[in-house]
Design a protein around this motif. Structure first.
Motif, PDB file in Angstrom:
ATOM      1  N   PRO A 105      11.902  18.012   3.000  1.00  8.37           N
ATOM      2  CA  PRO A 105      12.639  18.732   3.805  1.00  8.37           C
ATOM      3  C   PRO A 105      12.894  20.325   3.528  1.00  8.37           C
ATOM      4  O   PRO A 105      12.687  20.395   2.247  1.00  8.37           O
ATOM      5  CB  PRO A 105      13.826  17.895   3.697  1.00  8.37           C
ATOM      6  N   ARG A 144      20.326  20.697   3.392  1.00  2.00           N
ATOM      7  CA  ARG A 144      19.340  20.303   4.302  1.00  2.00           C
ATOM      8  C   ARG A 144      20.068  20.260   5.605  1.00  2.00           C
ATOM      9  O   ARG A 144      20.956  19.539   5.732  1.00  2.00           O
ATOM     10  CB  ARG A 144      18.377  19.588   3.821  1.00  2.00           C
ATOM     11  N   ARG A 183      -2.479   5.415  10.432  1.00  3.26           N
ATOM     12  CA  ARG A 183      -1.627   4.697   9.285  1.00  3.26           C
ATOM     13  C   ARG A 183      -1.844   5.602   8.114  1.00  3.26           C
ATOM     14  O   ARG A 183      -0.770   5.745   7.218  1.00  3.26           O
ATOM     15  CB  ARG A 183      -2.073   3.587   8.979  1.00  3.26           C
ATOM     16  N   ALA A 236      -7.356   5.765  -3.776  1.00  7.64           N
ATOM     17  CA  ALA A 236      -7.597   4.454  -3.279  1.00  7.64           C
ATOM     18  C   ALA A 236      -6.691   3.893  -2.088  1.00  7.64           C
ATOM     19  O   ALA A 236      -7.133   3.278  -1.140  1.00  7.64           O
ATOM     20  CB  ALA A 236      -7.690   3.213  -4.053  1.00  7.64           C
ATOM     21  N   THR A 237      -5.322   4.509  -2.157  1.00  5.26           N
ATOM     22  CA  THR A 237      -4.387   4.006  -1.148  1.00  5.26           C
ATOM     23  C   THR A 237      -4.613   4.820   0.027  1.00  5.26           C
ATOM     24  O   THR A 237      -4.418   4.468   1.133  1.00  5.26           O
ATOM     25  CB  THR A 237      -2.907   4.409  -1.582  1.00  5.26           C
ATOM     26  N   LEU A 274       1.289   8.035   5.753  1.00 12.62           N
ATOM     27  CA  LEU A 274       1.550   7.860   4.233  1.00 12.62           C
ATOM     28  C   LEU A 274       1.847   9.140   3.680  1.00 12.62           C
ATOM     29  O   LEU A 274       0.701  10.028   2.991  1.00 12.62           O
ATOM     30  CB  LEU A 274       0.324   6.991   3.500  1.00 12.62           C
ATOM     31  N   SER A 275       2.737   9.696   3.587  1.00  8.31           N
ATOM     32  CA  SER A 275       3.185  10.989   3.002  1.00  8.31           C
ATOM     33  C   SER A 275       4.575  11.317   2.703  1.00  8.31           C
ATOM     34  O   SER A 275       5.680  10.606   3.614  1.00  8.31           O
ATOM     35  CB  SER A 275       2.706  12.002   3.943  1.00  8.31           C
ATOM     36  N   ILE A 276       4.958  11.995   1.880  1.00  3.95           N
ATOM     37  CA  ILE A 276       6.355  12.094   1.318  1.00  3.95           C
ATOM     38  C   ILE A 276       6.909  13.583   1.991  1.00  3.95           C
ATOM     39  O   ILE A 276       6.234  14.522   1.429  1.00  3.95           O
ATOM     40  CB  ILE A 276       6.662  12.096  -0.085  1.00  3.95           C
ATOM     41  N   VAL A 332      19.578  17.891   9.109  1.00  4.78           N
ATOM     42  CA  VAL A 332      18.845  16.952   9.629  1.00  4.78           C
ATOM     43  C   VAL A 332      19.020  16.847  11.189  1.00  4.78           C
ATOM     44  O   VAL A 332      20.335  16.641  11.478  1.00  4.78           O
ATOM     45  CB  VAL A 332      19.215  15.585   9.042  1.00  4.78           C
ATOM     46  N   SER A 360      -6.046   5.464  -8.422  1.00  3.95           N
ATOM     47  CA  SER A 360      -5.515   4.711  -7.794  1.00  3.95           C
ATOM     48  C   SER A 360      -4.611   5.416  -6.370  1.00  3.95           C
ATOM     49  O   SER A 360      -4.648   4.873  -5.313  1.00  3.95           O
ATOM     50  CB  SER A 360      -4.332   4.053  -8.410  1.00  3.95           C
ATOM     51  N   SER A 361      -4.404   6.726  -6.601  1.00  2.11           N
ATOM     52  CA  SER A 361      -3.818   7.536  -5.584  1.00  2.11           C
ATOM     53  C   SER A 361      -4.881   7.657  -4.358  1.00  2.11           C
ATOM     54  O   SER A 361      -4.552   7.613  -3.105  1.00  2.11           O
ATOM     55  CB  SER A 361      -3.375   8.788  -5.867  1.00  2.11           C
ATOM     56  N   TYR A 416       0.781  -1.228   0.055  1.00  2.00           N
ATOM     57  CA  TYR A 416      -0.352  -0.183  -0.049  1.00  2.00           C
ATOM     58  C   TYR A 416       0.722   1.246   0.296  1.00  2.00           C
ATOM     59  O   TYR A 416       0.633   2.333  -0.712  1.00  2.00           O
ATOM     60  CB  TYR A 416      -0.941   0.048   1.368  1.00  2.00           C
ATOM     61  N   LYS A 417       2.143   1.162   1.050  1.00  2.00           N
ATOM     62  CA  LYS A 417       2.722   2.413   0.890  1.00  2.00           C
ATOM     63  C   LYS A 417       3.641   2.579  -0.170  1.00  2.00           C
ATOM     64  O   LYS A 417       3.613   3.795  -0.816  1.00  2.00           O
ATOM     65  CB  LYS A 417       3.683   2.053   2.513  1.00  2.00           C
ATOM     66  N   ILE A 456      15.189  23.169   2.588  1.00  2.00           N
ATOM     67  CA  ILE A 456      16.601  23.287   1.934  1.00  2.00           C
ATOM     68  C   ILE A 456      16.942  24.714   2.211  1.00  2.00           C
ATOM     69  O   ILE A 456      16.055  25.847   1.773  1.00  2.00           O
ATOM     70  CB  ILE A 456      16.599  22.780   0.480  1.00  2.00           C
ATOM     71  N   LYS A 481       2.662   1.899  -3.167  1.00  2.00           N
ATOM     72  CA  LYS A 481       1.729   2.283  -4.238  1.00  2.00           C
ATOM     73  C   LYS A 481       1.550   3.675  -4.173  1.00  2.00           C
ATOM     74  O   LYS A 481       1.413   4.384  -5.128  1.00  2.00           O
ATOM     75  CB  LYS A 481       0.426   1.477  -4.087  1.00  2.00           C
ATOM     76  N   TYR A 482       1.489   4.166  -2.592  1.00  2.00           N
ATOM     77  CA  TYR A 482       1.216   5.507  -2.515  1.00  2.00           C
ATOM     78  C   TYR A 482       2.513   6.281  -3.121  1.00  2.00           C
ATOM     79  O   TYR A 482       2.237   7.432  -3.634  1.00  2.00           O
ATOM     80  CB  TYR A 482       0.895   5.598  -1.067  1.00  2.00           C
ATOM     81  N   ASP A 507       2.559   6.612  -7.007  1.00  2.00           N
ATOM     82  CA  ASP A 507       1.656   7.422  -7.498  1.00  2.00           C
ATOM     83  C   ASP A 507       1.966   9.001  -7.003  1.00  2.00           C
ATOM     84  O   ASP A 507       1.677   9.654  -8.078  1.00  2.00           O
ATOM     85  CB  ASP A 507       0.222   7.137  -6.942  1.00  2.00           C
ATOM     86  N   MET A 562      21.299  17.458  -0.392  1.00  2.00           N
ATOM     87  CA  MET A 562      22.445  17.111   0.217  1.00  2.00           C
ATOM     88  C   MET A 562      22.484  17.594   1.529  1.00  2.00           C
ATOM     89  O   MET A 562      21.925  18.578   2.016  1.00  2.00           O
ATOM     90  CB  MET A 562      23.520  17.875  -0.615  1.00  2.00           C
ATOM     91  N   ARG A 563      22.991  16.978   2.514  1.00  2.00           N
ATOM     92  CA  ARG A 563      23.110  16.908   4.034  1.00  2.00           C
ATOM     93  C   ARG A 563      24.171  17.776   4.412  1.00  2.00           C
ATOM     94  O   ARG A 563      25.165  18.015   3.653  1.00  2.00           O
ATOM     95  CB  ARG A 563      23.012  15.821   4.837  1.00  2.00           C
ATOM     96  N   LYS A 564      24.036  18.636   5.541  1.00  2.00           N
ATOM     97  CA  LYS A 564      25.250  19.628   5.618  1.00  2.00           C
ATOM     98  C   LYS A 564      26.267  18.878   6.058  1.00  2.00           C
ATOM     99  O   LYS A 564      27.349  19.530   5.894  1.00  2.00           O
ATOM    100  CB  LYS A 564      24.384  20.480   6.988  1.00  2.00           C
TER     101      LYS A 564
END
Lengths: 334, 135
Positions: free
Chosen positions: B78, B124, B69, B8-9, B73-75, B126, B5-6, A13-14, B80, A16-17, A20, A292-294
């Motif tokens: 960060p 970036r 859950r 649905a997830t 589910l997210s991207i 961290v 599809s997006s 599922y992850k 910069i 697929k997300y 997409d 790029m990380r610091k």
């Protein structure tokens, strides 16, 4: 077995997300930068399904040449397709969009492979099919997450961790005139510690790795093999427990990829028996393809210091040396 | 790769939702029955109360977990940082990354000396929690 199937299903599922989202980012970026006349969705979907057939290696003689040719054809095809999808783009943007689409393509491939094993496992009710995919799942997810963060970096043209080597070379070449030495590669002649350093990097700021193998060969040939040493700088995968941005030194051709450039470099140095040194900047897979990380940025100064030390210790005044900054130069000029 | 599809997830399965809500409804019914049963059969009332509370707690927990859950589910994008420097007077400006920025790009003139400024760093930061390990 049920628990394993559920675990794979959750990850699927992850994936697929992520897949997409990657596709969405790619389409949006093409629309934004490329100003296409028609909707590029169908073209993007076709692009995501592209494949490359590697040459037959039953008789391995000459396989490197064949592989290089296939990769060149692939690269040209990708660039042409990106240009068709996004007509209002310059060279830098074409390279960045190509990288974005390649990341989306990788995510699509990962999703489809995991889905294949999941469905096959359910269909055959084979514990071993499900088990083998469940066992490598944490590593697969890590890679998928790395590509997901790479997508945004590529779309915006941000420097990525893999560009550490290119950044070292860019720092050395800045202020010196550069010339095109090989396809997508530039070189500058830089005086360093009384020696002449030929500094090579991929041509930025577009997402590009160039052909450092050809560039090194050209410089060796131009100098008729009179090169005291070659120093290659690249980002390398760290082991768990090692610090991000650690700088290490060794010997050999520090270059990844399919092996074409490494082969060419090794052939060139063997002809004239030129010593080759490597300086690496350590990072994990996630750091290599995400912005790029610091710590990696700061490690560039340490790497330059190491290069100077190697030059002082291994060569004498008046010698010629080659410094090759290897890696994707996205977001890094020269 | 369908357009739906997006979504649905990110959606909870309707079957799971149905099960959760049926459990919740049955639990509430058990609680109501428990209240009315106190006068006639105290023992049965206690059992119904226990079943009602357990069912309600479990279905609420499952519902919250499913929501959690979806949230995960997210991207994450960060932050910069772009550092712009004047090579002549050393004036430094740090700002958010903008599309088109690249290291060694010449940008607007310096506010102090009017010399062209240069992008010298893009990275970036961290903040990693250090895990205690003897190795």
């Amino acid at each position: 077995m049920y628990v394993m199937i559920r675990e794979v299903e959750g990850s699927l599922y992850k994936l697929k997300y992520i897949r997409d989202e990657g596709r969405k980012i790619a389409i949006e970026t093409i629309k934004e930068i490329g100003k296409p006349q028609s909707d590029p969705t169908a073209k993007v979907d076709r692009f995501l399904e592209y494949f490359t057939i590697t040459p037959q290696s039953l008789d391995p003689a000459g396989v490197i040449g064949k592989l290089e040719h296939i990769l060149d054809v692939r690269d040209t095809r990708f660039k042409d397709d990106v240009k068709l999808m996004a007509p209002a783009t310059d060279k830098t943007q074409v390279n960045n969009l190509e990288n974005t689409l390649e990341a989306a393509m990788a995510l699509n491939f990962i999703y489809k492979v995991i889905r294949h094993f999941y469905l096959l496992g359910k269909k055959t009710l084979s514990l071993y099919i499900i088990m083998q995919i469940q066992m490598i799942l944490p590593l697969v997810m890590r890679e998928a997450e790395a590509y997901a963060s790479a997508l945004k970096a590529f779309a915006d043209g941000q420097p990525i961790g893999d560009g550490a080597g290119a950044l070292v070379a860019a720092r050395l070449t800045y202020g010196h005139p550069t010339r095109n030495i090989a396809k997508d590669c530039v070189a500058a002649t830089v005086p360093m510690e009384g020696r002449t350093a030929y500094v090579i990097k991929a041509e930025g700021p577009g997402g590009n790795v160039g052909k450092p193998g050809d560039a090194i060969k050209t410089i060796i040939d131009e100098n008729e093999g009179k090169i005291a040493t070659i120093i290659m700088v690249d980002a390398a995968l760290k082991l768990e427990g090692e610090e991000v941005g650690e700088v290490a030194e060794g010997v050999g051709a520090a270059i990844g990829g399919p092996g074409v450039d490494q082969f060419k470099i090794e052939e060139s140095i063997l002809k004239y028996h030129i010593p080759i040194n490597a300086v690496i900047i350590k990072e994990d897979i996630g750091d290599a393809v995400s912005p790029m990380r610091k710590e990696i940025f700061d490690a560039v100064d340490k790497a330059i210091e190491r290069i100077r030390q190697v030059i002082l210790e291994k060569t004498k005044e008046g010698d010629n040396v080659i410094v090759a900054g290897v890696g994707n130069t996205i977001g890094i000029g020269q | 790769m369908s357009k739906t599809s997006s979504s649905a997830t990110t959606r909870i399965s309707s079957f799971v939702l149905l099960v959760i809500f049926i459990t919740l409804a049955l639990s509430l019914t058990a609680l109501i029955l428990a209240v009315s049963a106190f006068s006639s059969n105290e023992m049965a009332a206690y059992y119904l109360l226990l079943i009602g509370f357990l069912g309600a707690a479990m279905s609420t927990y499952v519902l919250l977990q499913t929501r959690k859950r979806i949230k995960r589910l997210s991207i994450a994008a960060p932050s910069i940082t772009t550092t712009i420097e004047c090579r002549k007077c050393g004036f430094k400006n740090v700002r958010e990354f903008e599309r088109g920025d690249y290291i060694f790009k010449e940008v607007d003139p310096c506010q102090k000396c009017n010399e062209k400024m240069l992008i010298t760093a893009i990275y970036r930061e961290v903040k990693e929690k250090r895990k205690r390990t003897p190795f």
